[in-house]
Design a protein around this motif. Structure first.
Motif, PDB file in Angstrom:
ATOM      1  N   LEU A  48      52.704  27.693  55.931  1.00  0.00           N
ATOM      2  CA  LEU A  48      52.516  26.875  54.735  1.00  0.00           C
ATOM      3  C   LEU A  48      51.312  25.968  54.913  1.00  0.00           C
ATOM      4  O   LEU A  48      50.521  25.755  53.976  1.00  0.00           O
ATOM      5  CB  LEU A  48      53.757  26.014  54.455  1.00  0.00           C
ATOM      6  CG  LEU A  48      55.038  26.790  54.168  1.00  0.00           C
ATOM      7  CD1 LEU A  48      56.202  25.841  53.929  1.00  0.00           C
ATOM      8  CD2 LEU A  48      54.869  27.719  52.970  1.00  0.00           C
ATOM      9  N   ARG A  51      48.372  28.154  54.391  1.00  0.00           N
ATOM     10  CA  ARG A  51      48.284  28.557  52.984  1.00  0.00           C
ATOM     11  C   ARG A  51      47.598  27.470  52.167  1.00  0.00           C
ATOM     12  O   ARG A  51      46.736  27.760  51.331  1.00  0.00           O
ATOM     13  CB  ARG A  51      49.696  28.800  52.447  1.00  0.00           C
ATOM     14  CG  ARG A  51      49.761  29.343  51.034  1.00  0.00           C
ATOM     15  CD  ARG A  51      51.206  29.469  50.600  1.00  0.00           C
ATOM     16  NE  ARG A  51      51.302  29.764  49.182  1.00  0.00           N
ATOM     17  CZ  ARG A  51      51.652  30.943  48.666  1.00  0.00           C
ATOM     18  NH1 ARG A  51      51.942  31.941  49.450  1.00  0.00           N
ATOM     19  NH2 ARG A  51      51.716  31.113  47.357  1.00  0.00           N
ATOM     20  N   GLU A  55      43.958  27.414  50.043  1.00  0.00           N
ATOM     21  CA  GLU A  55      43.822  26.961  48.649  1.00  0.00           C
ATOM     22  C   GLU A  55      42.735  25.917  48.520  1.00  0.00           C
ATOM     23  O   GLU A  55      41.950  25.934  47.562  1.00  0.00           O
ATOM     24  CB  GLU A  55      45.153  26.398  48.148  1.00  0.00           C
ATOM     25  CG  GLU A  55      46.198  27.461  47.907  1.00  0.00           C
ATOM     26  CD  GLU A  55      47.417  26.927  47.209  1.00  0.00           C
ATOM     27  OE1 GLU A  55      47.554  27.160  46.009  1.00  0.00           O
ATOM     28  OE2 GLU A  55      48.233  26.270  47.871  1.00  0.00           O
TER      29      GLU A  55
ATOM     30  N   ALA B  12      56.135  26.994  46.107  1.00  0.00           N
ATOM     31  CA  ALA B  12      55.254  28.024  45.546  1.00  0.00           C
ATOM     32  C   ALA B  12      55.562  29.394  46.151  1.00  0.00           C
ATOM     33  O   ALA B  12      55.627  30.402  45.430  1.00  0.00           O
ATOM     34  CB  ALA B  12      53.785  27.658  45.793  1.00  0.00           C
ATOM     35  N   VAL B  13      55.767  29.425  47.467  1.00  0.00           N
ATOM     36  CA  VAL B  13      56.075  30.697  48.138  1.00  0.00           C
ATOM     37  C   VAL B  13      57.391  31.268  47.612  1.00  0.00           C
ATOM     38  O   VAL B  13      57.494  32.459  47.302  1.00  0.00           O
ATOM     39  CB  VAL B  13      56.132  30.499  49.669  1.00  0.00           C
ATOM     40  CG1 VAL B  13      56.755  31.709  50.346  1.00  0.00           C
ATOM     41  CG2 VAL B  13      54.747  30.263  50.225  1.00  0.00           C
ATOM     42  N   GLU B  16      56.992  32.521  44.051  1.00  0.00           N
ATOM     43  CA  GLU B  16      56.193  33.757  44.043  1.00  0.00           C
ATOM     44  C   GLU B  16      57.066  34.950  44.416  1.00  0.00           C
ATOM     45  O   GLU B  16      57.039  35.989  43.757  1.00  0.00           O
ATOM     46  CB  GLU B  16      55.039  33.608  45.035  1.00  0.00           C
ATOM     47  CG  GLU B  16      53.998  34.697  44.952  1.00  0.00           C
ATOM     48  CD  GLU B  16      52.835  34.438  45.890  1.00  0.00           C
ATOM     49  OE1 GLU B  16      52.031  33.528  45.618  1.00  0.00           O
ATOM     50  OE2 GLU B  16      52.752  35.148  46.913  1.00  0.00           O
ATOM     51  N   VAL B  63      51.284  32.405  43.177  1.00  0.00           N
ATOM     52  CA  VAL B  63      51.583  31.013  42.834  1.00  0.00           C
ATOM     53  C   VAL B  63      50.886  30.111  43.838  1.00  0.00           C
ATOM     54  O   VAL B  63      51.009  30.304  45.038  1.00  0.00           O
ATOM     55  CB  VAL B  63      53.107  30.749  42.844  1.00  0.00           C
ATOM     56  CG1 VAL B  63      53.407  29.313  42.390  1.00  0.00           C
ATOM     57  CG2 VAL B  63      53.829  31.735  41.941  1.00  0.00           C
ATOM     58  N   GLY B  64      50.138  29.145  43.344  1.00  0.00           N
ATOM     59  CA  GLY B  64      49.428  28.225  44.225  1.00  0.00           C
ATOM     60  C   GLY B  64      49.734  26.781  43.855  1.00  0.00           C
ATOM     61  O   GLY B  64      50.444  26.514  42.871  1.00  0.00           O
TER      62      GLY B  64
END
Lengths: 249, 212
Positions: A48, A51, A55, B12-13, B16, B63-64
Protein backbone atom coordinates in the motif's frame (compact mmCIF):
# COMPACT_ATOMS: atom_id res chain seq x y z
CA UNK A 1 44.29 11.86 17.56
CA UNK A 2 42.29 10.17 14.82
CA UNK A 3 41.18 12.38 11.95
CA UNK A 4 39.06 9.71 10.32
CA UNK A 5 35.53 10.64 9.32
CA UNK A 6 32.88 8.33 10.71
CA UNK A 7 29.26 7.72 9.95
CA UNK A 8 26.40 5.64 11.32
CA UNK A 9 25.91 2.01 10.53
CA UNK A 10 22.81 1.52 12.63
CA UNK A 11 23.87 2.43 16.15
CA UNK A 12 27.49 1.62 15.38
CA UNK A 13 30.01 4.26 14.29
CA UNK A 14 32.08 3.13 11.32
CA UNK A 15 34.59 4.78 9.02
CA UNK A 16 32.78 6.56 6.20
CA UNK A 17 34.51 4.51 3.52
CA UNK A 18 33.47 1.28 5.24
CA UNK A 19 29.73 1.93 5.41
CA UNK A 20 28.96 0.99 1.82
CA UNK A 21 30.72 -2.34 2.27
CA UNK A 22 28.89 -3.09 5.53
CA UNK A 23 25.53 -2.24 3.90
CA UNK A 24 26.47 -4.41 0.93
CA UNK A 25 27.06 -7.29 3.31
CA UNK A 26 23.60 -6.85 4.78
CA UNK A 27 21.86 -6.86 1.41
CA UNK A 28 23.88 -9.75 -0.01
CA UNK A 29 22.64 -11.67 2.98
CA UNK A 30 18.95 -10.74 2.75
CA UNK A 31 18.50 -10.57 -1.05
CA UNK A 32 17.10 -14.05 -1.54
CA UNK A 33 14.38 -13.63 1.12
CA UNK A 34 13.87 -9.89 0.72
CA UNK A 35 10.31 -9.98 -0.67
CA UNK A 36 9.08 -12.62 1.75
CA UNK A 37 10.52 -10.68 4.68
CA UNK A 38 8.93 -7.43 3.49
CA UNK A 39 5.53 -9.10 3.46
CA UNK A 40 6.07 -10.69 6.88
CA UNK A 41 7.47 -7.60 8.57
CA UNK A 42 4.79 -5.22 7.32
CA UNK A 43 1.90 -7.70 6.98
CA UNK A 44 1.75 -6.77 3.32
CA UNK A 45 1.23 -3.07 4.05
CA UNK A 46 4.42 -2.15 2.19
CA UNK A 47 2.41 -2.79 -1.00
CA UNK A 48 0.00 0.00 0.00
CA UNK A 49 2.90 2.40 0.72
CA UNK A 50 4.36 1.65 -2.69
CA UNK A 51 0.97 1.94 -4.37
CA UNK A 52 0.58 5.47 -2.97
CA UNK A 53 4.10 6.32 -4.14
CA UNK A 54 3.19 5.26 -7.68
CA UNK A 55 0.07 7.44 -7.57
CA UNK A 56 2.00 10.47 -6.38
CA UNK A 57 4.64 9.98 -9.06
CA UNK A 58 2.20 11.03 -11.81
CA UNK A 59 4.17 8.85 -14.24
CA UNK A 60 2.60 8.60 -17.69
CA UNK A 61 3.12 6.86 -21.03
CA UNK A 62 6.46 7.73 -22.57
CA UNK A 63 8.09 8.89 -19.33
CA UNK A 64 11.61 7.96 -18.30
CA UNK A 65 11.83 6.78 -14.71
CA UNK A 66 14.78 5.96 -12.46
CA UNK A 67 14.08 3.59 -9.59
CA UNK A 68 17.10 3.88 -7.26
CA UNK A 69 17.74 1.10 -4.75
CA UNK A 70 15.07 -0.62 -6.78
CA UNK A 71 16.25 -3.97 -5.54
CA UNK A 72 13.72 -6.65 -6.28
CA UNK A 73 11.75 -4.47 -8.65
CA UNK A 74 8.37 -3.85 -6.98
CA UNK A 75 8.13 -0.27 -8.15
CA UNK A 76 9.90 -0.81 -11.46
CA UNK A 77 7.38 -3.45 -12.51
CA UNK A 78 4.50 -1.01 -11.97
CA UNK A 79 6.35 1.84 -13.68
CA UNK A 80 7.11 -0.36 -16.68
CA UNK A 81 3.39 -0.86 -17.15
CA UNK A 82 2.66 2.85 -16.79
CA UNK A 83 5.33 4.20 -19.14
CA UNK A 84 4.52 1.68 -21.84
CA UNK A 85 6.73 0.68 -24.77
CA UNK A 86 7.62 4.30 -25.57
CA UNK A 87 8.90 4.95 -22.04
CA UNK A 88 11.86 3.64 -20.13
CA UNK A 89 12.48 2.44 -16.61
CA UNK A 90 15.97 2.14 -15.17
CA UNK A 91 16.21 -0.12 -12.13
CA UNK A 92 19.40 0.91 -10.35
CA UNK A 93 20.87 -0.71 -7.27
CA UNK A 94 24.35 -0.63 -5.76
CA UNK A 95 24.01 -4.26 -4.70
CA UNK A 96 24.54 -6.94 -7.35
CA UNK A 97 22.66 -9.63 -5.40
CA UNK A 98 19.54 -7.50 -5.08
CA UNK A 99 19.79 -6.48 -8.73
CA UNK A 100 20.03 -10.12 -9.80
CA UNK A 101 16.97 -11.07 -7.75
CA UNK A 102 15.05 -8.13 -9.25
CA UNK A 103 16.09 -8.90 -12.79
CA UNK A 104 15.20 -12.59 -12.46
CA UNK A 105 11.83 -11.74 -10.91
CA UNK A 106 10.88 -9.24 -13.59
CA UNK A 107 11.99 -11.51 -16.40
CA UNK A 108 10.05 -14.42 -14.92
CA UNK A 109 6.96 -12.18 -14.96
CA UNK A 110 7.64 -11.05 -18.54
CA UNK A 111 8.15 -7.47 -17.40
CA UNK A 112 11.45 -6.38 -18.85
CA UNK A 113 11.01 -5.04 -22.36
CA UNK A 114 11.35 -1.41 -21.31
CA UNK A 115 13.46 -1.88 -18.17
CA UNK A 116 17.21 -1.49 -17.96
CA UNK A 117 19.17 -2.84 -15.00
CA UNK A 118 22.11 -0.80 -13.79
CA UNK A 119 24.43 -1.34 -10.85
CA UNK A 120 24.99 2.18 -9.59
CA UNK A 121 25.71 4.18 -6.46
CA UNK A 122 23.03 6.78 -5.64
CA UNK A 123 25.79 9.26 -4.73
CA UNK A 124 27.38 9.04 -8.20
CA UNK A 125 24.60 8.37 -10.67
CA UNK A 126 26.05 7.46 -14.09
CA UNK A 127 23.43 9.25 -16.18
CA UNK A 128 23.36 12.48 -18.19
CA UNK A 129 22.05 15.74 -16.74
CA UNK A 130 18.31 16.44 -17.03
CA UNK A 131 17.53 12.91 -18.12
CA UNK A 132 14.67 11.49 -16.05
CA UNK A 133 11.04 12.58 -15.64
CA UNK A 134 10.77 10.91 -12.27
CA UNK A 135 13.11 9.37 -9.71
CA UNK A 136 12.03 7.15 -6.86
CA UNK A 137 14.04 5.68 -4.02
CA UNK A 138 12.10 3.35 -1.78
CA UNK A 139 13.64 2.25 1.53
CA UNK A 140 17.10 2.94 0.20
CA UNK A 141 18.10 6.47 1.23
CA UNK A 142 18.76 5.52 4.83
CA UNK A 143 21.47 3.11 3.64
CA UNK A 144 23.33 5.74 1.62
CA UNK A 145 26.60 6.96 3.19
CA UNK A 146 26.26 10.61 2.17
CA UNK A 147 22.60 11.46 1.71
CA UNK A 148 23.29 15.05 0.66
CA UNK A 149 25.57 13.85 -2.10
CA UNK A 150 22.90 11.40 -3.27
CA UNK A 151 20.21 14.10 -3.29
CA UNK A 152 22.48 16.39 -5.33
CA UNK A 153 23.15 13.58 -7.79
CA UNK A 154 19.44 12.92 -8.16
CA UNK A 155 18.76 16.60 -8.77
CA UNK A 156 21.37 16.65 -11.52
CA UNK A 157 19.89 13.76 -13.50
CA UNK A 158 16.29 14.91 -13.09
CA UNK A 159 14.69 16.97 -15.87
CA UNK A 160 13.35 20.41 -15.01
CA UNK A 161 9.82 19.81 -13.78
CA UNK A 162 10.78 16.26 -12.81
CA UNK A 163 9.79 14.80 -9.48
CA UNK A 164 11.76 12.99 -6.79
CA UNK A 165 9.92 10.64 -4.46
CA UNK A 166 11.64 9.31 -1.37
CA UNK A 167 9.76 6.55 0.42
CA UNK A 168 11.41 5.75 3.71
CA UNK A 169 10.86 4.74 7.29
CA UNK A 170 10.49 7.76 9.52
CA UNK A 171 9.44 8.92 12.98
CA UNK A 172 5.99 7.96 14.31
CA UNK A 173 3.85 10.98 15.16
CA UNK A 174 2.34 9.40 18.25
CA UNK A 175 4.36 8.60 21.41
CA UNK A 176 2.39 5.43 22.16
CA UNK A 177 2.79 4.18 18.64
CA UNK A 178 6.49 4.94 18.85
CA UNK A 179 6.88 2.72 21.91
CA UNK A 180 4.98 -0.14 20.29
CA UNK A 181 7.02 0.33 17.12
CA UNK A 182 10.30 0.17 19.09
CA UNK A 183 9.24 -3.06 20.76
CA UNK A 184 8.22 -4.49 17.41
CA UNK A 185 11.41 -3.37 15.63
CA UNK A 186 13.94 -4.50 18.20
CA UNK A 187 12.10 -7.57 19.46
CA UNK A 188 10.03 -9.11 16.70
CA UNK A 189 11.97 -8.19 13.57
CA UNK A 190 15.32 -9.78 14.50
CA UNK A 191 13.38 -12.86 15.66
CA UNK A 192 11.60 -13.16 12.31
CA UNK A 193 14.87 -12.43 10.55
CA UNK A 194 16.49 -15.34 12.37
CA UNK A 195 13.55 -17.66 11.70
CA UNK A 196 13.02 -16.94 8.01
CA UNK A 197 16.31 -15.60 6.69
CA UNK A 198 18.61 -17.05 9.35
CA UNK A 199 20.00 -13.57 9.89
CA UNK A 200 18.94 -11.68 13.00
CA UNK A 201 21.86 -9.24 12.78
CA UNK A 202 20.78 -7.76 9.44
CA UNK A 203 17.28 -7.11 10.71
CA UNK A 204 18.66 -5.53 13.83
CA UNK A 205 20.63 -3.21 11.51
CA UNK A 206 17.31 -2.45 9.77
CA UNK A 207 15.73 -1.30 13.04
CA UNK A 208 18.81 0.71 14.05
CA UNK A 209 19.24 2.36 10.66
CA UNK A 210 15.63 3.51 10.77
CA UNK A 211 16.23 5.22 14.14
CA UNK A 212 19.34 6.97 12.77
CA UNK A 213 17.59 8.23 9.63
CA UNK A 214 16.53 11.93 9.57
CA UNK A 215 12.96 12.62 10.61
CA UNK A 216 10.30 14.04 8.32
CA UNK A 217 11.11 17.74 8.68
CA UNK A 218 14.87 17.19 8.58
CA UNK A 219 14.71 15.23 5.34
CA UNK A 220 12.41 17.84 3.84
CA UNK A 221 15.01 20.51 4.70
CA UNK A 222 17.77 18.38 3.20
CA UNK A 223 15.84 18.13 -0.04
CA UNK A 224 15.28 21.89 -0.10
CA UNK A 225 18.96 22.50 0.62
CA UNK A 226 19.88 20.15 -2.22
CA UNK A 227 17.89 22.37 -4.59
CA UNK A 228 14.49 20.69 -4.78
CA UNK A 229 11.41 22.90 -4.75
CA UNK A 230 7.87 22.45 -3.44
CA UNK A 231 9.14 19.87 -0.99
CA UNK A 232 6.49 18.19 1.10
CA UNK A 233 5.98 14.93 2.91
CA UNK A 234 3.07 12.59 3.52
CA UNK A 235 3.01 10.52 6.69
CA UNK A 236 1.75 6.99 6.35
CA UNK A 237 0.79 4.49 9.01
CA UNK A 238 1.07 7.10 11.72
CA UNK A 239 4.48 8.34 10.55
CA UNK A 240 6.16 4.92 10.56
CA UNK A 241 6.75 5.59 6.87
CA UNK A 242 6.92 8.95 5.13
CA UNK A 243 6.84 9.80 1.46
CA UNK A 244 8.80 12.92 0.57
CA UNK A 245 8.23 14.65 -2.76
CA UNK A 246 10.27 17.39 -4.37
CA UNK A 247 10.41 18.95 -7.79
CA UNK A 248 13.31 20.25 -9.86
CA UNK A 249 12.47 23.69 -11.15
CA UNK B 1 -8.21 8.63 10.18
CA UNK B 2 -9.06 8.55 6.47
CA UNK B 3 -6.33 11.11 5.82
CA UNK B 4 -3.72 8.35 6.31
CA UNK B 5 -2.85 7.31 2.77
CA UNK B 6 -2.26 3.75 3.95
CA UNK B 7 -5.84 3.30 5.08
CA UNK B 8 -7.30 5.00 2.03
CA UNK B 9 -5.10 2.93 -0.28
CA UNK B 10 -6.37 -0.18 1.50
CA UNK B 11 -9.96 0.93 0.87
CA UNK B 12 -9.11 1.58 -2.79
CA UNK B 13 -7.56 -1.88 -3.18
CA UNK B 14 -10.57 -3.56 -1.57
CA UNK B 15 -13.02 -1.60 -3.73
CA UNK B 16 -11.07 -2.36 -6.87
CA UNK B 17 -11.05 -6.08 -6.12
CA UNK B 18 -14.77 -6.09 -5.28
CA UNK B 19 -15.79 -4.14 -8.40
CA UNK B 20 -13.65 -6.21 -10.74
CA UNK B 21 -14.81 -9.47 -9.16
CA UNK B 22 -18.41 -8.41 -9.72
CA UNK B 23 -17.68 -7.36 -13.30
CA UNK B 24 -16.21 -10.80 -13.94
CA UNK B 25 -19.71 -12.17 -13.60
CA UNK B 26 -21.49 -9.58 -15.72
CA UNK B 27 -19.96 -9.55 -19.21
CA UNK B 28 -22.77 -7.31 -20.46
CA UNK B 29 -21.86 -4.47 -18.11
CA UNK B 30 -18.20 -5.04 -18.80
CA UNK B 31 -18.62 -4.59 -22.53
CA UNK B 32 -20.75 -1.46 -22.02
CA UNK B 33 -18.04 -0.02 -19.76
CA UNK B 34 -15.45 -0.73 -22.46
CA UNK B 35 -17.23 1.87 -24.60
CA UNK B 36 -16.25 4.40 -21.93
CA UNK B 37 -12.66 3.20 -21.73
CA UNK B 38 -10.30 6.00 -20.67
CA UNK B 39 -12.96 7.84 -18.67
CA UNK B 40 -12.10 8.89 -15.11
CA UNK B 41 -14.40 9.73 -12.20
CA UNK B 42 -13.36 11.48 -9.00
CA UNK B 43 -15.40 11.22 -5.82
CA UNK B 44 -14.30 14.02 -3.51
CA UNK B 45 -15.73 13.76 -0.02
CA UNK B 46 -15.53 17.05 1.89
CA UNK B 47 -16.38 15.68 5.34
CA UNK B 48 -14.58 13.49 6.23
CA UNK B 49 -12.05 14.61 3.65
CA UNK B 50 -10.83 12.03 1.14
CA UNK B 51 -10.89 11.35 -2.57
CA UNK B 52 -11.31 8.22 -4.61
CA UNK B 53 -10.62 8.02 -8.31
CA UNK B 54 -12.09 5.46 -10.67
CA UNK B 55 -10.44 4.79 -14.02
CA UNK B 56 -12.24 2.80 -16.67
CA UNK B 57 -9.73 0.53 -18.39
CA UNK B 58 -10.23 -2.34 -20.81
CA UNK B 59 -12.33 -4.98 -19.01
CA UNK B 60 -11.55 -3.63 -15.55
CA UNK B 61 -11.69 -0.60 -13.30
CA UNK B 62 -8.76 0.84 -11.39
CA UNK B 63 -9.29 2.70 -8.13
CA UNK B 64 -6.82 5.28 -6.88
CA UNK B 65 -6.56 7.89 -4.16
CA UNK B 66 -4.49 10.67 -5.69
CA UNK B 67 -4.05 12.32 -9.04
CA UNK B 68 -2.90 15.72 -10.19
CA UNK B 69 -4.75 15.34 -13.49
CA UNK B 70 -8.32 16.64 -13.73
CA UNK B 71 -10.84 13.82 -13.85
CA UNK B 72 -13.47 13.68 -16.59
CA UNK B 73 -16.21 13.79 -13.96
CA UNK B 74 -15.91 15.13 -10.44
CA UNK B 75 -18.56 14.74 -7.77
CA UNK B 76 -18.02 16.46 -4.44
CA UNK B 77 -19.99 16.71 -1.25
CA UNK B 78 -20.17 15.51 2.33
CA UNK B 79 -20.46 11.82 3.05
CA UNK B 80 -24.03 12.26 4.30
CA UNK B 81 -24.93 13.90 0.96
CA UNK B 82 -23.50 10.95 -0.98
CA UNK B 83 -25.44 8.47 1.16
CA UNK B 84 -28.67 10.42 0.69
CA UNK B 85 -28.11 10.57 -3.07
CA UNK B 86 -27.59 6.80 -3.19
CA UNK B 87 -30.72 6.22 -1.11
CA UNK B 88 -32.79 8.54 -3.32
CA UNK B 89 -31.33 7.04 -6.47
CA UNK B 90 -34.21 7.99 -8.72
CA UNK B 91 -34.07 11.72 -7.96
CA UNK B 92 -32.20 14.22 -10.13
CA UNK B 93 -28.73 15.58 -9.33
CA UNK B 94 -30.23 19.03 -8.68
CA UNK B 95 -32.18 17.62 -5.72
CA UNK B 96 -29.01 16.32 -4.09
CA UNK B 97 -26.52 18.55 -2.29
CA UNK B 98 -23.68 17.22 -4.42
CA UNK B 99 -21.60 19.37 -6.73
CA UNK B 100 -20.98 17.79 -10.10
CA UNK B 101 -18.57 19.07 -12.71
CA UNK B 102 -17.12 17.75 -15.95
CA UNK B 103 -18.75 15.55 -18.54
CA UNK B 104 -22.28 15.13 -17.20
CA UNK B 105 -23.31 13.03 -20.19
CA UNK B 106 -20.64 10.47 -19.24
CA UNK B 107 -21.99 10.41 -15.70
CA UNK B 108 -25.47 9.73 -17.04
CA UNK B 109 -24.06 6.91 -19.18
CA UNK B 110 -22.35 5.40 -16.13
CA UNK B 111 -25.52 5.71 -14.07
CA UNK B 112 -27.51 3.95 -16.77
CA UNK B 113 -24.94 1.18 -17.13
CA UNK B 114 -24.76 0.47 -13.40
CA UNK B 115 -28.54 0.58 -13.02
CA UNK B 116 -28.60 -2.34 -15.46
CA UNK B 117 -25.97 -4.30 -13.53
CA UNK B 118 -26.92 -7.94 -13.66
CA UNK B 119 -24.37 -10.07 -11.84
CA UNK B 120 -24.73 -13.76 -12.42
CA UNK B 121 -24.38 -14.81 -8.77
CA UNK B 122 -24.92 -18.42 -9.74
CA UNK B 123 -21.56 -18.65 -11.47
CA UNK B 124 -19.30 -17.97 -8.42
CA UNK B 125 -21.50 -20.22 -6.29
CA UNK B 126 -21.25 -23.11 -8.74
CA UNK B 127 -17.50 -22.58 -8.88
CA UNK B 128 -17.39 -22.96 -5.11
CA UNK B 129 -20.01 -25.60 -4.43
CA UNK B 130 -20.46 -27.45 -7.70
CA UNK B 131 -23.21 -27.25 -10.36
CA UNK B 132 -26.17 -28.77 -8.51
CA UNK B 133 -25.50 -27.37 -5.02
CA UNK B 134 -24.48 -24.01 -6.43
CA UNK B 135 -27.65 -23.75 -8.49
CA UNK B 136 -29.84 -24.74 -5.52
CA UNK B 137 -28.06 -22.23 -3.28
CA UNK B 138 -28.40 -19.48 -5.91
CA UNK B 139 -32.14 -20.22 -6.24
CA UNK B 140 -32.53 -20.08 -2.48
CA UNK B 141 -30.66 -16.79 -2.23
CA UNK B 142 -32.62 -15.32 -5.13
CA UNK B 143 -35.91 -16.29 -3.48
CA UNK B 144 -34.81 -14.89 -0.11
CA UNK B 145 -33.75 -11.64 -1.71
CA UNK B 146 -37.09 -11.25 -3.52
CA UNK B 147 -39.01 -12.05 -0.31
CA UNK B 148 -36.94 -9.51 1.66
CA UNK B 149 -37.63 -6.81 -0.98
CA UNK B 150 -41.37 -7.54 -0.91
CA UNK B 151 -41.40 -7.32 2.88
CA UNK B 152 -39.55 -4.03 2.74
CA UNK B 153 -42.11 -2.55 0.28
CA UNK B 154 -45.02 -3.78 2.40
CA UNK B 155 -43.46 -2.39 5.55
CA UNK B 156 -42.97 1.03 3.97
CA UNK B 157 -46.61 1.07 2.77
CA UNK B 158 -48.06 0.04 6.12
CA UNK B 159 -45.81 2.02 8.47
CA UNK B 160 -47.40 5.42 8.02
CA UNK B 161 -51.06 4.36 8.54
CA UNK B 162 -49.99 2.18 11.50
CA UNK B 163 -48.29 5.09 13.26
CA UNK B 164 -51.17 7.48 12.61
CA UNK B 165 -54.26 5.24 12.84
CA UNK B 166 -53.23 2.49 15.28
CA UNK B 167 -50.67 4.00 17.63
CA UNK B 168 -51.96 7.58 17.21
CA UNK B 169 -48.45 8.96 17.72
CA UNK B 170 -48.57 10.81 14.43
CA UNK B 171 -51.54 12.86 13.14
CA UNK B 172 -53.45 11.58 10.10
CA UNK B 173 -53.13 13.50 6.84
CA UNK B 174 -56.68 14.94 7.11
CA UNK B 175 -55.92 16.21 10.60
CA UNK B 176 -52.69 17.75 9.38
CA UNK B 177 -54.43 19.44 6.46
CA UNK B 178 -57.12 20.87 8.79
CA UNK B 179 -54.37 22.21 11.06
CA UNK B 180 -52.50 23.79 8.14
CA UNK B 181 -55.73 25.44 6.94
CA UNK B 182 -56.30 26.93 10.40
CA UNK B 183 -52.73 28.25 10.45
CA UNK B 184 -53.23 29.84 7.02
CA UNK B 185 -56.49 31.44 8.14
CA UNK B 186 -54.85 32.78 11.29
CA UNK B 187 -52.00 34.22 9.25
CA UNK B 188 -54.47 35.99 6.93
CA UNK B 189 -56.30 37.51 9.92
CA UNK B 190 -53.02 38.72 11.41
CA UNK B 191 -52.00 40.31 8.10
CA UNK B 192 -55.44 42.01 7.74
CA UNK B 193 -55.19 43.33 11.32
CA UNK B 194 -51.69 44.61 10.70
CA UNK B 195 -52.90 46.40 7.56
CA UNK B 196 -55.79 48.03 9.49
CA UNK B 197 -53.44 49.17 12.26
CA UNK B 198 -51.07 50.68 9.72
CA UNK B 199 -53.97 52.55 8.07
CA UNK B 200 -55.13 53.91 11.44
CA UNK B 201 -51.58 55.02 12.37
CA UNK B 202 -51.33 56.86 9.08
CA UNK B 203 -54.71 58.52 9.71
CA UNK B 204 -53.69 59.67 13.22
CA UNK B 205 -50.30 61.22 12.27
CA UNK B 206 -49.96 65.05 12.92
CA UNK B 207 -49.24 65.88 9.27
CA UNK B 208 -52.72 64.69 8.41
CA UNK B 209 -55.00 67.82 7.94
CA UNK B 210 -57.96 65.77 9.28
CA UNK B 211 -56.37 65.67 12.77
CA UNK B 212 -56.95 68.41 15.37
Amino acid sequence: MSDEKTTDFGYEKVKTEEKAQRVAGVFHSVAAKYDVMNDLMSAGIHRLWKRYTIELSGVRKGDRVLDIAGGTGDLSAKFANLVGPTGQVVLADINASMLNVGRDKLMDNAVSGNIDFVQADAQYLPFPDNYFDCITIAFGLRNVTDKNKALASMLRVLKPGGRLLVLEFSKPTNALLEKAYDAYSFGFLPFIGKLVANDAKSYRYLAESIRMHPDQETLKSMMSDAGFSECKFYNMSGGIVALHKGTKI
Amino acid sequence: MLDDPTLLSGVAVALEKAINSALCYDPGTRSKLNELEGCSLKIHCLAPEFSLLFYLRRDHIEVGTYSEAVADIEISGKLVDFLQAIENGKHSYAESRLTISGKISRLNDLKTIFSQLDIDWEEPLTELFGTLSGHALAEGLRGSWQWANQQKSQFEKLLSPYLSEELRILPARTELNAFYNKVDEFRSRVERSAARIARLEKALTPSNPNCN
